[in-house]
Design a protein around this motif. Sequence first.
Motif, short mmCIF file in Angstrom:
data_model
loop_
_atom_site.label_atom_id
_atom_site.label_comp_id
_atom_site.label_asym_id
_atom_site.label_seq_id
_atom_site.Cartn_x
_atom_site.Cartn_y
_atom_site.Cartn_z
N ALA A 4 42.04 52.59 38.26
CA ALA A 4 41.35 51.54 38.70
C ALA A 4 40.81 50.88 37.46
N LEU A 5 41.59 49.69 37.34
CA LEU A 5 41.51 48.93 35.96
C LEU A 5 40.39 47.73 36.00
N ARG A 6 39.77 48.15 34.88
CA ARG A 6 38.29 47.03 34.76
C ARG A 6 38.65 45.69 34.45
N TYR A 7 37.90 44.88 34.94
CA TYR A 7 38.27 43.47 34.53
C TYR A 7 37.90 43.18 33.25
N SER A 8 36.48 44.00 32.69
CA SER A 8 36.23 43.49 31.27
C SER A 8 35.26 44.63 30.90
N ALA A 9 35.08 44.75 29.70
CA ALA A 9 34.25 45.72 29.27
C ALA A 9 32.75 45.56 29.63
N ASP A 10 32.37 44.34 30.01
CA ASP A 10 30.99 44.11 30.31
C ASP A 10 30.99 43.86 31.82
N ASN A 11 31.93 44.23 32.49
CA ASN A 11 31.99 44.23 33.94
C ASN A 11 32.66 45.41 34.81
N ASP A 12 31.75 45.95 35.72
CA ASP A 12 32.17 47.27 36.13
C ASP A 12 33.28 47.18 37.30
N LEU A 29 40.33 46.78 39.77
CA LEU A 29 41.14 46.54 40.90
C LEU A 29 42.29 47.68 40.72
N PRO A 30 42.90 48.07 41.89
CA PRO A 30 43.94 49.08 41.60
C PRO A 30 44.99 48.94 40.93
N MET A 31 45.54 49.87 40.16
CA MET A 31 46.63 49.77 39.08
C MET A 31 47.65 49.06 39.70
N TRP A 32 48.28 49.19 41.01
CA TRP A 32 49.23 48.54 41.71
C TRP A 32 49.29 46.88 41.85
N PHE A 72 47.32 36.93 43.29
CA PHE A 72 46.27 37.10 42.28
C PHE A 72 44.93 36.84 43.03
N THR A 73 44.79 35.91 43.92
CA THR A 73 43.61 35.46 44.54
C THR A 73 43.30 36.36 45.82
N LEU A 74 44.66 36.72 46.42
CA LEU A 74 44.33 37.70 47.68
C LEU A 74 44.07 39.03 47.22
N PHE A 75 44.37 39.52 46.14
CA PHE A 75 43.94 40.80 45.82
C PHE A 75 42.90 40.86 44.54
N GLY A 76 42.43 39.73 44.34
CA GLY A 76 41.11 39.64 43.21
C GLY A 76 39.78 40.00 43.96
N HIS A 77 38.84 39.82 43.30
CA HIS A 77 37.56 39.98 43.88
C HIS A 77 36.74 38.82 43.82
N GLY A 78 35.55 38.64 44.57
CA GLY A 78 34.73 37.67 44.48
C GLY A 78 33.95 37.55 43.36
N TYR A 79 33.08 36.48 43.16
CA TYR A 79 32.67 36.17 41.84
C TYR A 79 31.02 36.19 42.16
N THR A 80 30.26 37.03 41.61
CA THR A 80 29.00 37.13 41.69
C THR A 80 28.01 36.86 40.92
N GLY A 81 28.53 36.32 39.60
CA GLY A 81 28.17 35.96 38.30
C GLY A 81 27.39 34.63 38.46
N PRO A 82 26.57 34.35 37.06
CA PRO A 82 26.03 33.09 37.31
C PRO A 82 26.93 31.78 37.33
N ARG A 83 26.50 30.62 38.00
CA ARG A 83 27.30 29.44 37.94
C ARG A 83 27.59 29.12 36.70
N PRO A 84 29.16 28.90 36.29
CA PRO A 84 29.60 28.32 35.03
C PRO A 84 29.47 26.94 34.93
N ASP A 85 29.11 26.50 33.82
CA ASP A 85 28.83 25.07 33.41
C ASP A 85 30.26 24.37 32.96
N LEU A 86 30.49 23.19 33.17
CA LEU A 86 31.79 22.49 32.92
C LEU A 86 32.01 22.40 31.55
N ILE A 87 31.31 22.76 30.50
CA ILE A 87 31.65 22.69 29.22
C ILE A 87 32.06 24.15 28.92
#
Length: 271
Positions: free
Chosen positions: A32-40, A43-46, A152-167
């Motif tokens: 199970a591949l992690r998206y980043s070190a600060d995000n648990d 996604l499956p390796m395949w 990429f979008t189909l097998f990706g995951h939803g976003y539950t973090g803060p709303r990103p700003d345009l900058i």
Amino acid sequence: MRLRGASGFLLAAGLVTIAASVLTLIWTGHTALRYSADNDDTLPMWVPGITMFGGLAAAWLVPPKPRNDSLLPDYPRTTRQGWWLIALALAFTIGFALSPGGSGWLLALKLPLLLAIPLLFRLAAWPEWYRIDTHGRWLRPAPAALTFLALFTLFGHGYTGPRPDLITVLCVFVLNAMLEEIFYRVWLQTRLEISLGRWPAIVVTSLAFASWHAVIHGGNGFGVDLASAFVHIGAYGIFLGYLWSRYRNPWLLFLVHGIINLPIPMLAVMW
């Protein structure tokens, strides 16, 4: 004239590295591949493999437009530039791995090693990426890009973090998507293609591109993190490399890479 001996060796070494990375993840149970070190989230390796092969299959169905690489310098100089750029890519990976981490260190290493030094020492030219003739190069690679992004979008995951700003979105796009694609694909891979051929250049560049992500896409020990980066980010790098080699459209690279960094669910919460 290509470095045929080195070409075959580097391609074989790159493929063995990827295969060893897959086996390492299976053996250690880190499939199970992690998206980043600060995000648990994982996604499956395949998933990266399916996404990559789907995009490649769509690209194989659409022939490229004949291209002109005459903007590059002569062969011996191009070869030397390619190896110097490889050295800078490795220095970036090692420097970031040894740094305390964080976005500050990332920029402190990325800007000089991937941008300032190549330009200062004339290892690459800034106008290369926009002087390329992109006329007629949008519709041809579009099916490949859309297939890749759909998977990429189909097998990706939803976003539950803060709303990103345009900058933040613009900074991430310019400093990550654009700068990395200019260095790794437009500057480095193009030169390696001339001396090594298409697939050795794509594989070597993809591994160099993936290697620095081990720091930010892991947390399971450097060996496992590096294997995860080769399998996860390396698969995306191979698709981006083939997209560049086949169609020579830098703008499409920026778009695809930008959506990988800022997936559609994340952008959707901005509106």
